[in-house]
Design a protein around this motif. Structure first.
Motif, mmCIF file in Angstrom:
data_model
loop_
_atom_site.group_PDB
_atom_site.id
_atom_site.type_symbol
_atom_site.label_atom_id
_atom_site.label_comp_id
_atom_site.label_asym_id
_atom_site.label_seq_id
_atom_site.Cartn_x
_atom_site.Cartn_y
_atom_site.Cartn_z
ATOM 1 N N ASP A 32 0.829 -1.208 0.000
ATOM 2 C CA ASP A 32 0.000 0.000 0.000
ATOM 3 C C ASP A 32 0.864 1.260 0.000
ATOM 4 O O ASP A 32 0.486 2.279 -0.579
ATOM 5 N N TRP A 33 2.052 1.200 0.603
ATOM 6 C CA TRP A 33 2.955 2.350 0.565
ATOM 7 C C TRP A 33 3.413 2.595 -0.858
ATOM 8 O O TRP A 33 3.443 3.724 -1.328
ATOM 9 N N GLN A 34 3.775 1.518 -1.582
ATOM 10 C CA GLN A 34 4.235 1.664 -2.956
ATOM 11 C C GLN A 34 3.140 2.239 -3.840
ATOM 12 O O GLN A 34 3.403 3.078 -4.695
ATOM 13 N N LYS A 35 1.907 1.818 -3.615
ATOM 14 C CA LYS A 35 0.796 2.363 -4.404
ATOM 15 C C LYS A 35 0.664 3.864 -4.170
ATOM 16 O O LYS A 35 0.409 4.624 -5.102
#
Length: 76
Positions: A32-35
């Motif tokens: 979710d951080w990468q998104k």
């Protein structure tokens, strides 16, 4: 151990070990951080594209872009 000391130690590892470590560290980043990061980059790219459409004089040639990278590397 300070971050600077750890960084210096890790940078002294052989390239293959540094790459393996980088891969493991990247794999540990929550999806979710990468998104969120990908979305931020897309928003920035869209903003810059719109700015260049509005004022084409802002565009850089490939050579100008590379020259800017070299200048910034020299400052680092």
């Amino acid at each position: 151990m300070s971050t600077a000391t750890l960084t210096e130690t890790l940078l002294s590892l052989p390239v293959a070990e540094r790459v393996a470590l980088a891969d493991r560290l990247y794999a540990s980043v929550p999806e979710d951080w990468q998104k969120t990061v990908d979305q931020a980059w897309m928003e920035e790219a869209t903003k810059r594209s719109e700015e260049m459409d509005a004022d084409p004089s802002l565009e850089l040639s490939h050579e100008e872009f590379l020259a800017g990278l070299k200048i910034n590397r020299a400052r680092a």
